[in-house]
Design a protein around this motif. Sequence first.
Motif, short mmCIF file in Angstrom:
data_model
loop_
_atom_site.label_atom_id
_atom_site.label_comp_id
_atom_site.label_asym_id
_atom_site.label_seq_id
_atom_site.Cartn_x
_atom_site.Cartn_y
_atom_site.Cartn_z
N LEU A 60 0.83 -1.21 0.00
CA LEU A 60 0.00 0.00 0.00
C LEU A 60 0.87 1.26 0.00
N ASP A 61 0.89 1.89 -1.18
CA ASP A 61 1.49 3.23 -1.29
C ASP A 61 0.34 4.22 -1.29
N VAL A 62 0.25 5.03 -0.26
CA VAL A 62 -0.93 5.89 -0.10
C VAL A 62 -1.01 6.98 -1.17
N THR A 63 0.09 7.22 -1.89
CA THR A 63 0.07 8.25 -2.94
C THR A 63 -0.27 7.66 -4.31
N ASP A 64 -0.50 6.36 -4.37
CA ASP A 64 -0.73 5.69 -5.65
C ASP A 64 -2.15 5.12 -5.64
N GLU A 65 -3.04 5.75 -6.42
CA GLU A 65 -4.46 5.37 -6.36
C GLU A 65 -4.70 3.91 -6.72
N GLU A 66 -3.88 3.39 -7.66
CA GLU A 66 -4.06 1.98 -8.03
C GLU A 66 -3.66 1.07 -6.87
N SER A 67 -2.58 1.43 -6.21
CA SER A 67 -2.13 0.65 -5.05
C SER A 67 -3.20 0.69 -3.96
N VAL A 68 -3.79 1.85 -3.74
CA VAL A 68 -4.85 2.00 -2.73
C VAL A 68 -6.05 1.11 -3.10
N ALA A 69 -6.42 1.14 -4.38
CA ALA A 69 -7.58 0.34 -4.82
C ALA A 69 -7.29 -1.15 -4.67
N PHE A 117 -3.65 14.06 0.95
CA PHE A 117 -4.41 13.39 -0.12
C PHE A 117 -4.38 11.87 0.07
N GLY A 118 -3.24 11.36 0.56
CA GLY A 118 -3.13 9.92 0.81
C GLY A 118 -4.15 9.44 1.83
N VAL A 119 -4.38 10.25 2.85
CA VAL A 119 -5.35 9.87 3.89
C VAL A 119 -6.76 9.83 3.31
N VAL A 120 -7.09 10.83 2.50
CA VAL A 120 -8.43 10.86 1.90
C VAL A 120 -8.61 9.68 0.94
N ALA A 121 -7.57 9.41 0.13
CA ALA A 121 -7.65 8.30 -0.83
C ALA A 121 -7.87 6.97 -0.11
N VAL A 122 -7.07 6.72 0.91
CA VAL A 122 -7.16 5.44 1.64
C VAL A 122 -8.50 5.35 2.37
N THR A 123 -8.90 6.43 3.02
CA THR A 123 -10.15 6.41 3.79
C THR A 123 -11.34 6.16 2.86
#
Length: 248
Positions: A60-69, A117-123
């Motif tokens: 999980l890289d919180v800055t990478d949307e694909e990784s988050v998904a 942004f990483g926190v919002v993406a992950v949440t």
Amino acid sequence: MTNTTIALVTGATKGIGLATARRLGALGRTVLVGARDPERGRAAERALREGGADAHAVPLDVTDEESVARAAKLVEERYGRLDVLVNNAGIARGDGTGRPSETRLATLREVYETNVFGVVAVTNALLPLLLSAPSARIVNVSSEVGSIGIMTDPAHPLFPVASVAYPSSKTALNMVTAMYAKELRDSPVKVNGANPGYCATDLNHHNGFRTPEQGAEVSVHLATLPDDGPTGLFWGHLADGSYGVLPW
Ligand SMILES: NC(=O)c1ccc[n+]([C@@H]2O[C@H](COP(=O)([O-])OP(=O)(O)OC[C@H]3O[C@@H](n4cnc5c(N)ncnc54)[C@H](OP(=O)(O)O)[C@@H]3O)[C@@H](O)[C@H]2O)c1
């Protein structure tokens, strides 16, 4: 579906995140070890398992949307819900002395990508799974340097600090925390901000005077709040060494 409490800690390879994962594991939680680097994730998983925790590395890289998904899909397929999310991953960067007048936009963007942004993406990716849990907790790991109340108080020891990138990213995170708490106030999900205090980790070249384990106490407390516990608070280490509510 397992009955164990499932807790995901982002940035759990070292420092306060690893210590948080260790404490949650010791409390019997199944700990998902969020790690942007797979090898560092496996190393943390091994260390936690050797200590008796039911730990599982999750890329999980919180800055990478694909990784988050991908991480959210993995949690959904394996567990079908998430009981605890600790948004712990964070970075500190600065130019020169860190003052606003010396700060490059690129630095500001880099810090915000991870800390805000990483926190919002992950949440957002995990929110459906948190809402599928009976009583989920979200902990956003902030800092007292993000508190406008503290940083503008001439009597506070941090008053002389005039750095912008990291502190303002945590200020933004504080508002993000307050707004999620508001949106979710009629749900069982509690959302709180944590101030671990100044802990000796790689983030500050080990200058902190608290241990990562002491910093982790704050996140663990908020991750294990009872159902009648608070939501929408900024809580943790205070300047006098005690714990309590901090001003936003
Ligand atoms: N230390 C303090 O005094 C202090 C005080 C107040 C608040 N905090 C906050 O506490 C949190 C943990 O900090 P720490 O002191 O333990 O720092 P640290 O030892 O540098 O650990 C930071 C963690 O975040 C991870 N990370 C960084 N960028 C990431 C990304 N894009 N995706 C996923 N993971 C990423 C790192 O992974 P890698 O192993 O891959 O680098 C590492 O696991 C941060 O949010 C920090 O702002 C720290």
